[in-house]
Design a protein around this motif. Sequence first.
Motif, PDB file in Angstrom:
ATOM      1  N   UNK A   1       0.513  -1.166  -0.581  1.00  0.00           N
ATOM      2  CA  UNK A   1       0.094   0.311   0.018  1.00  0.00           C
ATOM      3  C   UNK A   1       0.426   1.077   0.157  1.00  0.00           C
ATOM      4  N   UNK A   2       1.473   1.559   0.756  1.00  0.00           N
ATOM      5  CA  UNK A   2       3.133   3.136   0.610  1.00  0.00           C
ATOM      6  C   UNK A   2       3.850   2.332  -0.509  1.00  0.00           C
ATOM      7  N   UNK A   3       4.043   1.131  -0.916  1.00  0.00           N
ATOM      8  CA  UNK A   3       4.941   1.381  -2.326  1.00  0.00           C
ATOM      9  C   UNK A   3       4.147   2.017  -3.578  1.00  0.00           C
ATOM     10  N   UNK A   4       2.622   1.973  -3.730  1.00  0.00           N
ATOM     11  CA  UNK A   4       1.779   2.267  -4.768  1.00  0.00           C
ATOM     12  C   UNK A   4       1.783   3.189  -4.627  1.00  0.00           C
ATOM     13  N   UNK A   5       1.636   4.056  -3.472  1.00  0.00           N
ATOM     14  CA  UNK A   5       0.908   5.683  -3.594  1.00  0.00           C
ATOM     15  C   UNK A   5       2.337   6.668  -4.654  1.00  0.00           C
ATOM     16  N   UNK A   6       2.126   7.157  -5.439  1.00  0.00           N
ATOM     17  CA  UNK A   6       3.008   8.221  -6.341  1.00  0.00           C
ATOM     18  C   UNK A   6       3.449   9.058  -5.088  1.00  0.00           C
TER      19      UNK A   6
END
Length: 93
Positions: free
Chosen positions: A67-72
Amino acid sequence: MVKNVYQLDRARIYLGEVQKAIEFIINDDWFLANLTLKSLQVSCLSEIKNNASQTNDYLNYLRSMYQLLKKNEHQLENLVKVRSLCYKFMKNE
């Protein structure tokens, strides 16, 4: 919370890759940073989808990280949070 060797090894690998991505961003190498981020996302998602032998703690860890990694936006801040998640997961053996 019992973790197997595989889970701890994967957490160490994720931690190393997150640290590399942080360093790439700090050094303004966005190409390598984005490549590393994409690799981390694919790895997390793959492990989440193949969750047959994973514990709930490990799956929650992977989902939080993904979830954190897919935030741009705020990528550096999110990577620091992911790094903390890795440390927390490994510490709570």
